[in-house]
Motif scaffolding. Structure first.
Motif, PDB file in Angstrom:
ATOM      1  N   MET A 122       0.860  -1.273   0.077  1.00 35.56           N
ATOM      2  CA  MET A 122       0.033  -0.103   0.045  1.00 35.56           C
ATOM      3  C   MET A 122       0.879   1.309  -0.022  1.00 35.56           C
ATOM      4  SD  MET A 122      -3.088   1.214   2.794  1.00 35.56           S
ATOM      5  CE  MET A 122      -4.154  -0.169   2.406  1.00 35.56           C
ATOM      6  N   THR A 123       0.555   2.138  -0.903  1.00 36.37           N
ATOM      7  CA  THR A 123       1.104   3.248  -0.934  1.00 36.37           C
ATOM      8  C   THR A 123       0.992   4.368   0.024  1.00 36.37           C
ATOM      9  OG1 THR A 123      -0.273   4.608  -2.307  1.00 36.37           O
ATOM     10  CG2 THR A 123       1.431   3.173  -3.229  1.00 36.37           C
ATOM     11  N   GLU A 124       1.943   5.487   0.297  1.00 36.93           N
ATOM     12  CA  GLU A 124       1.436   6.321   1.300  1.00 36.93           C
ATOM     13  C   GLU A 124       0.259   7.151   1.036  1.00 36.93           C
ATOM     14  OE1 GLU A 124       1.437   8.339   4.738  1.00 36.93           O
ATOM     15  OE2 GLU A 124       2.667   6.701   4.266  1.00 36.93           O
ATOM     16  N   ALA A 125      -0.051   7.403  -0.335  1.00 34.83           N
ATOM     17  CA  ALA A 125      -1.401   8.029  -0.687  1.00 34.83           C
ATOM     18  C   ALA A 125      -2.483   7.123  -0.344  1.00 34.83           C
ATOM     19  CB  ALA A 125      -1.312   8.264  -2.079  1.00 34.83           C
ATOM     20  N   LEU A 147      -5.624   7.963   2.243  1.00 34.00           N
ATOM     21  CA  LEU A 147      -6.970   7.830   1.789  1.00 34.00           C
ATOM     22  C   LEU A 147      -7.884   7.047   2.640  1.00 34.00           C
ATOM     23  CD1 LEU A 147      -9.285   8.497  -0.316  1.00 34.00           C
ATOM     24  CD2 LEU A 147      -8.324   6.489  -1.452  1.00 34.00           C
ATOM     25  N   VAL A 148      -7.298   5.805   3.300  1.00 35.41           N
ATOM     26  CA  VAL A 148      -8.009   4.978   4.154  1.00 35.41           C
ATOM     27  C   VAL A 148      -8.040   5.824   5.346  1.00 35.41           C
ATOM     28  CG1 VAL A 148      -7.530   3.159   5.387  1.00 35.41           C
ATOM     29  CG2 VAL A 148      -7.115   2.935   3.197  1.00 35.41           C
ATOM     30  N   GLN A 149      -7.160   6.350   5.900  1.00 37.10           N
ATOM     31  CA  GLN A 149      -7.181   7.332   7.265  1.00 37.10           C
ATOM     32  C   GLN A 149      -8.414   8.232   6.785  1.00 37.10           C
ATOM     33  OE1 GLN A 149      -3.189   8.543   7.930  1.00 37.10           O
ATOM     34  NE2 GLN A 149      -2.850   6.643   9.011  1.00 37.10           N
TER      35      GLN A 149
END
Length: 91
Positions: free
Chosen positions: A1-4, A8-10
């Motif tokens: 999973m990328t930082e972006a 988005l999840v958060q």
């Protein structure tokens, strides 16, 4: 999973929490409410966030924060088919 992706999840999880906090204790929201809140635009790009919003809801279910419902009754992820609602756990 990328930082972006993590961000988005958060953002989606926080949008779900915030939206529920702004409603009555027994009220529910649609995953689209969170997707619309997080989408940064005036177009219908929020639709691309629907599946991530649903996944965010299921993560919050696993954390014991919310319930996902259909016809007003909690459902498990494996049995959910079609439109769902999200409400505070224990509502």
């Amino acid at each position: 999973m990328t930082e972006a992706d993590r961000q988005l999840v958060q953002r989606l999880e926080q949008a779900i929490r915030d939206l529920l906090e702004q409603r009555a204790a027994t009220a529910s929201i649609c995953p689209s409410d969170a997707a619309r809140r997080v989408h940064e635009g005036d177009d219908d790009g929020w639709r691309a966030l629907m599946e991530p919003a649903r996944r965010a809801a299921w993560r919050l279910v696993a954390a014991g924060e919310v319930e996902v419902t259909q016809a007003g009754r909690p459902v498990e992820e494996s049995e959910a088919r079609g439109p769902v609602r999200i409400r505070r756990a224990g509502s």
